[in-house]
Design a protein around this motif. Structure first.
Motif, mmCIF file in Angstrom:
data_model
loop_
_atom_site.group_PDB
_atom_site.id
_atom_site.type_symbol
_atom_site.label_atom_id
_atom_site.label_comp_id
_atom_site.label_asym_id
_atom_site.label_seq_id
_atom_site.Cartn_x
_atom_site.Cartn_y
_atom_site.Cartn_z
ATOM 1 N N LYS A 88 0.760 -1.401 -0.010
ATOM 2 C CA LYS A 88 -0.008 -0.052 0.119
ATOM 3 C C LYS A 88 0.869 1.401 0.066
ATOM 4 O O LYS A 88 0.499 2.233 -0.209
ATOM 5 N N GLN A 89 2.224 1.152 0.232
ATOM 6 C CA GLN A 89 3.022 2.214 0.183
ATOM 7 C C GLN A 89 3.174 2.807 -1.229
ATOM 8 O O GLN A 89 3.180 2.106 -2.551
ATOM 9 N N TYR A 90 3.434 4.179 -1.748
ATOM 10 C CA TYR A 90 3.572 4.707 -2.709
ATOM 11 C C TYR A 90 5.050 4.805 -3.381
ATOM 12 O O TYR A 90 6.012 4.718 -2.365
ATOM 13 N N PRO A 91 5.318 4.688 -4.363
ATOM 14 C CA PRO A 91 6.560 4.666 -4.936
ATOM 15 C C PRO A 91 7.269 5.997 -4.719
ATOM 16 O O PRO A 91 6.543 6.942 -4.657
ATOM 17 N N MET A 92 8.708 5.823 -4.777
ATOM 18 C CA MET A 92 9.521 7.268 -4.394
ATOM 19 C C MET A 92 10.237 7.270 -5.627
ATOM 20 O O MET A 92 11.058 6.673 -6.050
ATOM 21 N N MET A 93 10.208 8.577 -6.425
ATOM 22 C CA MET A 93 10.607 8.830 -7.434
ATOM 23 C C MET A 93 10.877 7.744 -8.624
ATOM 24 O O MET A 93 11.632 7.520 -9.229
ATOM 25 N N ALA A 94 9.673 6.848 -8.669
ATOM 26 C CA ALA A 94 9.610 5.948 -9.732
ATOM 27 C C ALA A 94 8.157 5.759 -10.152
ATOM 28 O O ALA A 94 7.018 6.269 -9.277
ATOM 29 N N ASP A 95 7.780 5.021 -11.077
ATOM 30 C CA ASP A 95 6.239 4.860 -11.527
ATOM 31 C C ASP A 95 5.648 3.494 -10.558
ATOM 32 O O ASP A 95 4.427 3.709 -10.492
ATOM 33 N N HIS A 96 6.592 2.605 -10.143
ATOM 34 C CA HIS A 96 5.986 1.752 -9.673
ATOM 35 C C HIS A 96 6.660 1.108 -8.306
ATOM 36 O O HIS A 96 8.017 1.577 -8.107
ATOM 37 N N ARG A 97 6.043 0.514 -7.322
ATOM 38 C CA ARG A 97 6.870 -0.169 -6.470
ATOM 39 C C ARG A 97 6.575 -1.753 -6.783
ATOM 40 O O ARG A 97 5.649 -2.239 -7.327
ATOM 41 N N VAL A 98 7.829 -2.654 -6.577
ATOM 42 C CA VAL A 98 7.802 -4.064 -7.039
ATOM 43 C C VAL A 98 8.107 -4.762 -5.664
ATOM 44 O O VAL A 98 9.132 -4.598 -4.758
ATOM 45 N N SER A 123 -7.580 -11.708 0.486
ATOM 46 C CA SER A 123 -8.976 -11.395 -0.157
ATOM 47 C C SER A 123 -9.221 -9.819 -0.497
ATOM 48 O O SER A 123 -9.371 -9.313 -1.538
ATOM 49 N N SER A 124 -9.189 -8.954 0.608
ATOM 50 C CA SER A 124 -9.551 -7.665 0.576
ATOM 51 C C SER A 124 -8.731 -6.774 -0.402
ATOM 52 O O SER A 124 -9.234 -6.033 -1.200
ATOM 53 N N TYR A 125 -7.391 -6.919 -0.275
ATOM 54 C CA TYR A 125 -6.342 -6.530 -1.035
ATOM 55 C C TYR A 125 -6.642 -6.605 -2.591
ATOM 56 O O TYR A 125 -6.386 -5.729 -3.271
ATOM 57 N N VAL A 126 -6.873 -7.850 -2.789
ATOM 58 C CA VAL A 126 -7.140 -8.376 -4.275
ATOM 59 C C VAL A 126 -8.174 -7.735 -4.752
ATOM 60 O O VAL A 126 -7.954 -7.379 -6.194
ATOM 61 N N GLU A 127 -9.094 -7.513 -4.128
ATOM 62 C CA GLU A 127 -9.846 -6.643 -4.760
ATOM 63 C C GLU A 127 -10.077 -5.259 -4.908
ATOM 64 O O GLU A 127 -10.452 -4.590 -5.823
ATOM 65 N N GLN A 128 -9.038 -4.583 -4.182
ATOM 66 C CA GLN A 128 -8.733 -3.112 -4.293
ATOM 67 C C GLN A 128 -7.339 -3.103 -4.183
ATOM 68 O O GLN A 128 -6.677 -2.519 -3.156
ATOM 69 N N PRO A 129 -6.509 -3.538 -5.297
ATOM 70 C CA PRO A 129 -4.897 -3.501 -5.041
ATOM 71 C C PRO A 129 -4.469 -1.833 -5.338
ATOM 72 O O PRO A 129 -5.114 -1.198 -5.798
ATOM 73 N N GLN A 130 -3.175 -1.487 -4.639
ATOM 74 C CA GLN A 130 -2.672 -0.421 -5.097
ATOM 75 C C GLN A 130 -2.181 -0.359 -6.374
ATOM 76 O O GLN A 130 -1.315 -1.371 -6.636
ATOM 77 N N GLU A 131 -2.727 0.453 -7.272
ATOM 78 C CA GLU A 131 -2.205 0.413 -8.861
ATOM 79 C C GLU A 131 -0.579 0.568 -9.204
ATOM 80 O O GLU A 131 -0.451 0.309 -10.308
ATOM 81 N N ASN A 132 -0.330 1.332 -8.056
ATOM 82 C CA ASN A 132 1.406 1.585 -8.516
ATOM 83 C C ASN A 132 2.124 0.450 -7.798
ATOM 84 O O ASN A 132 3.326 0.817 -8.177
ATOM 85 N N THR A 133 1.504 -0.612 -7.284
ATOM 86 C CA THR A 133 2.466 -1.669 -6.676
ATOM 87 C C THR A 133 2.214 -2.647 -7.852
ATOM 88 O O THR A 133 1.392 -3.062 -8.025
ATOM 89 N N THR A 148 -8.537 -17.605 -4.017
ATOM 90 C CA THR A 148 -8.223 -18.259 -5.101
ATOM 91 C C THR A 148 -9.355 -17.947 -6.367
ATOM 92 O O THR A 148 -8.588 -17.326 -7.466
ATOM 93 N N LYS A 149 -10.303 -17.777 -6.080
ATOM 94 C CA LYS A 149 -11.307 -17.297 -7.077
ATOM 95 C C LYS A 149 -11.277 -15.748 -7.407
ATOM 96 O O LYS A 149 -11.178 -15.420 -8.347
ATOM 97 N N SER A 150 -10.871 -15.221 -6.333
ATOM 98 C CA SER A 150 -10.573 -13.615 -6.468
ATOM 99 C C SER A 150 -9.340 -13.508 -7.403
ATOM 100 O O SER A 150 -9.386 -12.600 -8.023
ATOM 101 N N LEU A 151 -8.225 -14.009 -6.984
ATOM 102 C CA LEU A 151 -6.978 -13.869 -7.949
ATOM 103 C C LEU A 151 -7.206 -14.423 -9.215
ATOM 104 O O LEU A 151 -6.715 -13.777 -10.283
ATOM 105 N N LYS A 152 -8.047 -15.511 -9.610
ATOM 106 C CA LYS A 152 -8.226 -15.852 -11.026
ATOM 107 C C LYS A 152 -9.112 -14.663 -11.556
ATOM 108 O O LYS A 152 -8.858 -14.673 -12.912
ATOM 109 N N LYS A 153 -9.979 -13.890 -10.845
ATOM 110 C CA LYS A 153 -10.528 -12.996 -11.625
ATOM 111 C C LYS A 153 -10.078 -11.394 -11.417
ATOM 112 O O LYS A 153 -9.985 -10.891 -12.775
ATOM 113 N N LYS A 154 -9.365 -11.159 -10.616
ATOM 114 C CA LYS A 154 -8.615 -9.948 -10.590
ATOM 115 C C LYS A 154 -7.248 -9.745 -10.846
ATOM 116 O O LYS A 154 -6.783 -8.830 -11.370
#
Length: 335
Positions: A70-80, A97-107, A125-131
């Motif tokens: 959930k942390q934001y990247p520093m001086m970059a477009d992404h965190r890995v 599961s809750s993070y899978v439903e609403q992940p941090q888009e920059n991570t 597992t069902k959420s991961l296969k979908k999202k």
């Protein structure tokens, strides 16, 4: 569920997903390949210092991982964030599961699950296969590996002779990690555009192009007893690299395929290749062998091979050496 080719293609085009969930119950090569590519290519070396974390499932909790994700990247477009040995988190994975439903888009969050099978009934597992990008690798059968070798080299600008592919499979089995390392060695010493031949395999990897199970079955197929005995003698002097169990398995496979070849209505090169699960280039070997071994002879050969297999395992062998067992088998097969 994407295949590894489309995942790698997306990565090359810098089309990233917030979550990659990679599962390898028996074959882990593709899991490592995808995770390593993300680790090596998404961020520059300068960006990695503040934005890339390699975690291990046995050392962290799901809450730890989500907190970092959930942390934001520093001086970059992404965190890995790459979680290796994620199979250690299986018991608590549902809390993701809750993070899978609403992940941090920059991570870009990558889970590497090895030697475990995911429970498809779980909510996560069902959420991961979908999202997420959910990838579950399956091991290749031996007869699929030569094609994989050819495709892998083609993607890098190389080609390979069918016999050279077979030599690699015979020597390394279907261990894709080992094969890939050997292919990398070849690409380091050969210019792009090269065709990899049996001679180059022998020179750079050390696998004999003349004394191997492939050449042995070929010699037996045409009843070239002199050459077959020479190969078996070489095997007995280099038994560590040529265990009898692999030779027996190869011979058994050859004669079983020969039986199937006899039964084929369409014996054309491409049709027979598909039916036997071999490169069409090798269909001629079965065509020649069919002239020397009738269906009855092929069936008898399989019985003889199984008998030697039992003796090689110590059943009624009277302490006969493996080399002598194979020499005795050759006489029975070809006379």
């Amino acid at each position: 569920m994407k295949d590894f080719k489309s995942i790698l293609s997306d990565l090359d085009q810098r089309k990233f997903s917030p979550i990659y969930f990679l599962v390898g119950e028996k074959e882990t090569f593709f899991v490592d390949l995808i995770a390593d590519k993300i680790e090596e290519t998404v961020l520059s070396e300068e960006e990695k210092a503040f934005n890339q974390s390699i975690l291990y499932g046995k050392d962290v909790t799901i809450d730890d991982i989500v907190g970092q994700a959930k942390q934001y990247p520093m001086m970059a477009d992404h965190r890995v964030i790459i979680v290796r040995e994620a199979q250690s988190l299986m018991k608590t994975l549902d809390s993701l599961s809750s993070y899978v439903e609403q992940p941090q888009e920059n991570t870009i969050l990558v889970f590497c699950v090895k030697y475990k099978k995911m429970d498809g009934r779980l909510k996560v597992t069902k959420s991961l296969k979908k999202k997420a990008v959910y990838f579950e690798t399956k091991p290749l059968y031996d007869n699929q590996v030569p094609q994989w070798i050819s495709e892998t080299l083609h993607a890098s600008g190389y080609t390979i002779a069918p016999k050279a592919s077979e030599m690699l499979v015979e020597f390394l089995g279907n261990n894709l990690s080992h094969i890939y390392k050997e292919l990398e060695k070849l690409q380091h010493v050969l210019p792009k555009g090269s065709k990899i031949t049996p001679e180059l395999i022998e020179e750079n990897i050390g696998i004999s192009k003349d004394f191997n199970n492939f050449e042995l079955t070929k010699a037996i197929g045409v009843k070239d007893e002199v050459k077959a005995q020479q190969i078996v003698s070489y095997f007995s002097q280099n038994s560590k690299n040529h265990p009898i169990v692999l030779t027996i398995a190869q011979l058994n496979s050859f004669f079983n395929k020969l039986l199937r070849y006899h039964a084929l209505k369409d014996k054309s090169q491409n049709a027979a290749g598909r039916a036997l699960g071999v490169n069409p280039f090798f269909v001629k070997d079965y065509s020649f062998a069919a002239q020397k071994y009738s269906m009855k002879k092929a069936s008898q050969a399989i019985a003889l091979i199984r008998e030697v297999d039992m003796k090689g395992k110590g059943v009624k062998s009277n302490q006969i050496s493996n080399g002598d067992l194979l020499k005795e088998l050759l006489v029975k097969l070809m006379r």
